[in-house]
Design a protein around this motif. Structure first.
Motif, PDB file in Angstrom:
ATOM      1  N   CYS A 129      -0.219  -2.540   4.614  1.00 35.27           N
ATOM      2  CA  CYS A 129       1.186  -2.610   4.987  1.00 35.27           C
ATOM      3  C   CYS A 129       2.046  -2.258   3.784  1.00 35.27           C
ATOM      4  N   GLY A 130       3.284  -1.858   4.087  1.00 36.84           N
ATOM      5  CA  GLY A 130       4.262  -1.542   3.063  1.00 36.84           C
ATOM      6  C   GLY A 130       5.646  -1.596   3.673  1.00 36.84           C
ATOM      7  N   ARG A 131       6.647  -1.710   2.836  1.00 35.47           N
ATOM      8  CA  ARG A 131       8.015  -1.847   3.351  1.00 35.47           C
ATOM      9  C   ARG A 131       8.618  -0.523   3.784  1.00 35.47           C
ATOM     10  N   ASN A 132       8.372   0.531   3.011  1.00 37.07           N
ATOM     11  CA  ASN A 132       9.016   1.822   3.253  1.00 37.07           C
ATOM     12  C   ASN A 132       8.159   2.687   4.176  1.00 37.07           C
ATOM     13  N   PRO A 133       8.642   2.999   5.402  1.00 34.67           N
ATOM     14  CA  PRO A 133       7.813   3.752   6.347  1.00 34.67           C
ATOM     15  C   PRO A 133       7.390   5.129   5.837  1.00 34.67           C
ATOM     16  N   LEU A 185      -8.888   2.185   9.950  1.00 31.93           N
ATOM     17  CA  LEU A 185      -7.628   2.045   9.226  1.00 31.93           C
ATOM     18  C   LEU A 185      -6.544   1.544  10.169  1.00 31.93           C
ATOM     19  N   PHE A 186      -5.930   0.429   9.801  1.00 29.50           N
ATOM     20  CA  PHE A 186      -4.817  -0.140  10.563  1.00 29.50           C
ATOM     21  C   PHE A 186      -3.648  -0.307   9.614  1.00 29.50           C
ATOM     22  N   SER A 187      -2.445   0.052  10.054  1.00 25.14           N
ATOM     23  CA  SER A 187      -1.292  -0.005   9.154  1.00 25.14           C
ATOM     24  C   SER A 187      -0.040  -0.422   9.911  1.00 25.14           C
ATOM     25  N   ARG A 188       0.919  -0.927   9.132  1.00 24.28           N
ATOM     26  CA  ARG A 188       2.219  -1.279   9.701  1.00 24.28           C
ATOM     27  C   ARG A 188       3.243  -1.345   8.573  1.00 24.28           C
ATOM     28  N   ALA A 189       4.439  -0.833   8.867  1.00 25.25           N
ATOM     29  CA  ALA A 189       5.545  -0.889   7.908  1.00 25.25           C
ATOM     30  C   ALA A 189       6.494  -2.020   8.299  1.00 25.25           C
ATOM     31  N   PHE A 190       6.729  -2.930   7.366  1.00 29.08           N
ATOM     32  CA  PHE A 190       7.691  -4.008   7.589  1.00 29.08           C
ATOM     33  C   PHE A 190       8.017  -4.633   6.243  1.00 29.08           C
ATOM     34  N   CYS A 191       9.102  -5.395   6.208  1.00 26.29           N
ATOM     35  CA  CYS A 191       9.505  -6.061   4.974  1.00 26.29           C
ATOM     36  C   CYS A 191       8.839  -7.435   4.891  1.00 26.29           C
ATOM     37  N   SER A 208       0.928   7.426   2.028  1.00 27.84           N
ATOM     38  CA  SER A 208      -0.347   6.779   1.716  1.00 27.84           C
ATOM     39  C   SER A 208      -1.362   7.038   2.820  1.00 27.84           C
ATOM     40  N   LEU A 209      -0.915   6.992   4.056  1.00 33.96           N
ATOM     41  CA  LEU A 209      -1.831   7.189   5.173  1.00 33.96           C
ATOM     42  C   LEU A 209      -2.403   8.602   5.201  1.00 33.96           C
ATOM     43  N   THR A 210      -1.617   9.595   4.745  1.00 33.71           N
ATOM     44  CA  THR A 210      -2.151  10.962   4.688  1.00 33.71           C
ATOM     45  C   THR A 210      -3.311  11.048   3.697  1.00 33.71           C
ATOM     46  N   LEU A 211      -3.297  10.201   2.684  1.00 32.52           N
ATOM     47  CA  LEU A 211      -4.412  10.162   1.729  1.00 32.52           C
ATOM     48  C   LEU A 211      -5.592   9.362   2.286  1.00 32.52           C
ATOM     49  N   LEU A 212      -5.298   8.346   3.092  1.00 34.99           N
ATOM     50  CA  LEU A 212      -6.337   7.435   3.555  1.00 34.99           C
ATOM     51  C   LEU A 212      -7.071   7.922   4.809  1.00 34.99           C
ATOM     52  N   ALA A 258       0.805  -1.228   0.000  1.00 37.93           N
ATOM     53  CA  ALA A 258       0.000   0.000   0.000  1.00 37.93           C
ATOM     54  C   ALA A 258       0.833   1.270   0.000  1.00 37.93           C
ATOM     55  N   SER A 259       2.143   1.151   0.029  1.00 34.78           N
ATOM     56  CA  SER A 259       2.979   2.343   0.150  1.00 34.78           C
ATOM     57  C   SER A 259       3.207   3.062  -1.170  1.00 34.78           C
TER      58      SER A 259
END
Length: 231
Positions: A30-34, A51-57, A40-44, A8-9
């Motif tokens: 989720c997405g790799r690049n924080p 809305l729940f999100s997390r950055a990880f590889c 993306s979250l500023t748009l969502l 989603a990033s």
């Protein structure tokens, strides 16, 4: 619906997330690049209260499993899984591709989506309902020089999905495969304005979620008009 979306990033994943948020769905992304995910979250955030999100590889399979558990705790059972994340980190002739490079593409493009499915499909089976959308590539359908590793990683997930489609049909679970052609996005080093835009692919995917319960769209191929590598 509660929709869990990887990648989603940026690119198709970001456009999908925005369209789905506008429709009022609960989203776990989720997405790799924080920093890219934060954009993306500023748009969502103005569009979604759930809305729940997390950055990880996605190379971290334990992180995938934990993210899925936490998403279910936040928004309840996942109704739709969209595996959208992917990468092509090595362009070389097949006999010259480094093993490490190929291993990485297989891990992100094939094994990670399978890990998401392993985490979420058992609950879908219990409920006898659910949808999985795997965003693949036309490289799984047509051979192009210089991308043997990427093509093989996408083709592997393609074959895996086709088998699962038959296995899960009796459980009321839809397995949908999307094959985008060339897309002008952050995925590419050079601009390709003649290619599809990420929003083009996202807008083609969303209606797949809205078809009648008795209708199961197996495969969708979308190409830019300029492409000729098809039969």
């Amino acid at each position: 619906m509660h929709i869990l979306l990887s990648g989603a990033s940026s690119g198709i994943g970001r456009e999908l997330a925005v369209l789905l948020a506008k429709q009022g769905h609960s989203l776990s992304v989720c997405g790799r690049n924080p920093s890219k995910l934060e954009h993306s979250l500023t748009l969502l955030k103005p569009l979604s209260q759930a809305l729940f999100s997390r950055a990880f590889c996605l190379s971290d399979f334990e992180a995938i499993s934990q993210f899925c558990l936490d998403a279910k705790e936040q928004h309840g059972p996942v109704d739709v899984l969209i595996n959208c994340a992917g990468l092509n980190n090595g362009r070389a002739a097949g006999h010259q591709l480094e093993h490490e490079t190929f291993d990485w593409m297989m891990r992100i493009n094939c094994y990670a989506p399978i890990e998401f499915m392993r985490a979420l499909i058992p609950d879908m089976q219990t409920r006898q309902s659910g949808t999985v959308i795997n965003v693949l590539s036309t490289t799984a359908q047509f051979a192009n020089s210089g991308i043997a590793g990427y093509s093989a990683s996408k083709a592997a997930l393609d074959s895996y999905t086709k088998v699962m489609r038959k296995e899960l049909r009796k459980d009321g679970i839809k397995m949908l495969s999307v094959y985008p052609g060339g897309v002008d996005s952050d995925f590419r080093e050079a601009d390709r304005p003649q290619y599809l835009q990420a929003i083009d692919v996202a807008q083609a995917i969303v209606p797949m979620l809205n078809c009648n319960v008795n209708a199961h769209i197996h495969e969708l191929t979308i190409r830019p008009s300029c492409e000729e590598n098809f039969s």
